[in-house]
Write a protein that holds these residues in place. Structure first.
Motif, PDB file in Angstrom:
ATOM      1  N   GLY A   1      -9.651   2.546  -7.168  1.00  0.00           N
ATOM      2  CA  GLY A   1     -10.009   3.917  -7.483  1.00  0.00           C
ATOM      3  C   GLY A   1      -8.862   4.826  -7.879  1.00  0.00           C
ATOM      4  N   TYR A   2      -7.652   4.323  -7.954  1.00  0.00           N
ATOM      5  CA  TYR A   2      -6.518   5.179  -8.302  1.00  0.00           C
ATOM      6  C   TYR A   2      -6.530   5.529  -9.782  1.00  0.00           C
ATOM      7  CZ  TYR A   2      -4.509   4.473  -3.708  1.00  0.00           C
ATOM      8  OH  TYR A   2      -4.300   4.468  -2.363  1.00  0.00           O
ATOM      9  N   ASN A   3      -6.120   6.780 -10.087  1.00  0.00           N
ATOM     10  CA  ASN A   3      -6.098   7.262 -11.464  1.00  0.00           C
ATOM     11  C   ASN A   3      -4.842   6.877 -12.217  1.00  0.00           C
ATOM     12  OD1 ASN A   3      -8.589   8.561 -11.265  1.00  0.00           O
ATOM     13  ND2 ASN A   3      -7.639  10.305 -10.243  1.00  0.00           N
ATOM     14  N   ASN A   4      -3.725   6.729 -11.488  1.00  0.00           N
ATOM     15  CA  ASN A   4      -2.478   6.348 -12.153  1.00  0.00           C
ATOM     16  C   ASN A   4      -1.632   5.498 -11.220  1.00  0.00           C
ATOM     17  OD1 ASN A   4      -0.621   8.090 -10.607  1.00  0.00           O
ATOM     18  ND2 ASN A   4      -1.644   9.773 -11.678  1.00  0.00           N
TER      19      ASN A   4
ATOM     20  N   MET B   1      -0.733   4.729  -6.736  1.00  0.00           N
ATOM     21  CA  MET B   1      -0.695   3.431  -6.061  1.00  0.00           C
ATOM     22  C   MET B   1       0.555   3.292  -5.199  1.00  0.00           C
ATOM     23  SD  MET B   1      -1.921   0.614  -8.862  1.00  0.00           S
ATOM     24  CE  MET B   1      -1.913  -0.757  -7.714  1.00  0.00           C
ATOM     25  N   ILE B   2       1.666   3.812  -5.688  1.00  0.00           N
ATOM     26  CA  ILE B   2       2.950   3.657  -5.006  1.00  0.00           C
ATOM     27  C   ILE B   2       3.132   4.701  -3.903  1.00  0.00           C
ATOM     28  CG2 ILE B   2       5.452   3.673  -5.336  1.00  0.00           C
ATOM     29  CD1 ILE B   2       4.893   2.715  -8.240  1.00  0.00           C
ATOM     30  N   ARG B   3       2.627   5.916  -4.119  1.00  0.00           N
ATOM     31  CA  ARG B   3       2.833   7.028  -3.190  1.00  0.00           C
ATOM     32  C   ARG B   3       2.329   6.671  -1.790  1.00  0.00           C
ATOM     33  NH1 ARG B   3       0.174  10.926  -5.685  1.00  0.00           N
ATOM     34  NH2 ARG B   3       2.028  11.595  -6.776  1.00  0.00           N
ATOM     35  N   GLY B   4       3.219   6.743  -0.822  1.00  0.00           N
ATOM     36  CA  GLY B   4       2.857   6.545   0.572  1.00  0.00           C
ATOM     37  C   GLY B   4       2.654   5.098   0.984  1.00  0.00           C
ATOM     38  N   LYS B   5       2.799   4.167   0.086  1.00  0.00           N
ATOM     39  CA  LYS B   5       2.560   2.757   0.410  1.00  0.00           C
ATOM     40  C   LYS B   5       3.832   2.000   0.743  1.00  0.00           C
ATOM     41  CE  LYS B   5      -1.830   3.033  -0.451  1.00  0.00           C
ATOM     42  NZ  LYS B   5      -2.076   4.439  -0.256  1.00  0.00           N
TER      43      LYS B   5
ATOM     44  N   PRO C   1       7.634   2.290   2.392  1.00  0.00           N
ATOM     45  CA  PRO C   1       8.575   3.120   3.157  1.00  0.00           C
ATOM     46  C   PRO C   1       9.858   3.369   2.376  1.00  0.00           C
ATOM     47  CG  PRO C   1       7.781   1.266   4.470  1.00  0.00           C
ATOM     48  CD  PRO C   1       7.298   1.051   3.076  1.00  0.00           C
ATOM     49  N   GLY C   2      10.335   4.605   2.405  1.00  0.00           N
ATOM     50  CA  GLY C   2      11.579   4.949   1.730  1.00  0.00           C
ATOM     51  C   GLY C   2      11.446   5.275   0.269  1.00  0.00           C
ATOM     52  N   VAL C   3      10.225   5.287  -0.254  1.00  0.00           N
ATOM     53  CA  VAL C   3      10.010   5.617  -1.660  1.00  0.00           C
ATOM     54  C   VAL C   3       9.249   6.937  -1.731  1.00  0.00           C
ATOM     55  CG1 VAL C   3       8.920   4.917  -3.825  1.00  0.00           C
ATOM     56  CG2 VAL C   3      10.013   3.208  -2.366  1.00  0.00           C
ATOM     57  N   GLN C   4       9.852   7.897  -2.433  1.00  0.00           N
ATOM     58  CA  GLN C   4       9.227   9.211  -2.585  1.00  0.00           C
ATOM     59  C   GLN C   4       8.690   9.348  -4.002  1.00  0.00           C
ATOM     60  OE1 GLN C   4      12.563  11.694  -1.726  1.00  0.00           O
ATOM     61  NE2 GLN C   4      12.313  11.508   0.481  1.00  0.00           N
ATOM     62  N   VAL C   5       7.427   9.745  -4.092  1.00  0.00           N
ATOM     63  CA  VAL C   5       6.796   9.941  -5.396  1.00  0.00           C
ATOM     64  C   VAL C   5       6.362  11.396  -5.492  1.00  0.00           C
ATOM     65  CG1 VAL C   5       4.942   9.236  -6.935  1.00  0.00           C
ATOM     66  CG2 VAL C   5       5.983   7.561  -5.409  1.00  0.00           C
ATOM     67  N   ASN C   6       6.910  12.110  -6.478  1.00  0.00           N
ATOM     68  CA  ASN C   6       6.548  13.500  -6.745  1.00  0.00           C
ATOM     69  C   ASN C   6       6.071  13.583  -8.182  1.00  0.00           C
ATOM     70  OD1 ASN C   6       7.388  14.508  -4.199  1.00  0.00           O
ATOM     71  ND2 ASN C   6       9.502  14.377  -4.886  1.00  0.00           N
TER      72      ASN C   6
ATOM     73  N   GLU D   1       6.478  -4.650  -6.675  1.00  0.00           N
ATOM     74  CA  GLU D   1       7.487  -4.975  -5.681  1.00  0.00           C
ATOM     75  C   GLU D   1       8.625  -3.978  -5.810  1.00  0.00           C
ATOM     76  OE1 GLU D   1       8.522  -9.118  -6.070  1.00  0.00           O
ATOM     77  OE2 GLU D   1       6.422  -9.602  -6.430  1.00  0.00           O
ATOM     78  N   VAL D   2       9.133  -3.506  -4.678  1.00  0.00           N
ATOM     79  CA  VAL D   2      10.220  -2.547  -4.670  1.00  0.00           C
ATOM     80  C   VAL D   2      11.453  -3.214  -4.080  1.00  0.00           C
ATOM     81  CG1 VAL D   2      11.007  -0.304  -3.843  1.00  0.00           C
ATOM     82  CG2 VAL D   2       8.606  -0.628  -4.452  1.00  0.00           C
ATOM     83  N   LEU D   3      12.506  -3.305  -4.885  1.00  0.00           N
ATOM     84  CA  LEU D   3      13.773  -3.873  -4.444  1.00  0.00           C
ATOM     85  C   LEU D   3      14.748  -2.734  -4.185  1.00  0.00           C
ATOM     86  CD1 LEU D   3      14.192  -6.699  -7.124  1.00  0.00           C
ATOM     87  CD2 LEU D   3      13.014  -6.834  -4.925  1.00  0.00           C
ATOM     88  N   LYS D   4      15.395  -2.765  -3.015  1.00  0.00           N
ATOM     89  CA  LYS D   4      16.369  -1.742  -2.656  1.00  0.00           C
ATOM     90  C   LYS D   4      17.682  -2.416  -2.289  1.00  0.00           C
ATOM     91  CE  LYS D   4      12.746   0.439   0.040  1.00  0.00           C
ATOM     92  NZ  LYS D   4      12.431   1.033   1.315  1.00  0.00           N
ATOM     93  N   GLY D   5      18.765  -1.649  -2.370  1.00  0.00           N
ATOM     94  CA  GLY D   5      20.067  -2.130  -1.910  1.00  0.00           C
ATOM     95  C   GLY D   5      20.482  -3.435  -2.537  1.00  0.00           C
TER      96      GLY D   5
END
Length: 121
Positions: free
Chosen positions: A32-35, A39-43, A45-50, A92-96
């Motif tokens: 049901g997501y529009n964009n 999908m990424i927002r709040g899912k 940890p450590g990722v901020q979506v504005n 997938e989110v890769l950090k560091g």
């Protein structure tokens, strides 16, 4: 034993030293997501979506900005605005150090997006 795309190879999640977050886009709850930003927002940890801006916490660069590197189906892209959430297989989110395979381009983190292929639907 979940497979994770590490940029140059696919490894099992339990074999990684650094945490890699994965969103399975094939799950019904994402339908049901529009964009893709929703999908990424709040899912992860450590990722901020504005709005349409994504920042991975802890990433700083005076010269390159704060946007992560976006890689869609193995190809670096400048924007993910035109990606339909229903076409996403995984994010997938890769950090560091997990993002270090991408060199300085991955200094603000890397967001790997795999899209569904025609026979996956």
């Amino acid at each position: 034993d979940e497979p994770i795309d590490a940029g140059y190879n696919t490894v099992k999640k339990k074999e990684l030293i650094v945490p890699v977050e994965k969103i399975d886009g094939t799950k019904l709850k994402y339908a049901g997501y529009n964009n893709i930003y929703e999908m990424i927002r709040g899912k992860v940890p450590g990722v901020q979506v504005n709005g349409t801006s994504i920042m991975i916490r802890g990433s700083t660069s005076a010269n390159l900005g704060t946007e992560p590197l976006f890689v869609v189906d193995g190809v670096p892209v400048n924007t993910i605005d035109n990606i339909d959430p229903q076409m996403v297989r995984s994010i997938e989110v890769l950090k560091g150090s997990a993002a270090s395979i991408y060199g300085s381009r991955g200094s603000n983190g890397v967001i790997l997006i795999n899209l569904l292929k025609g026979n996956d639907r």
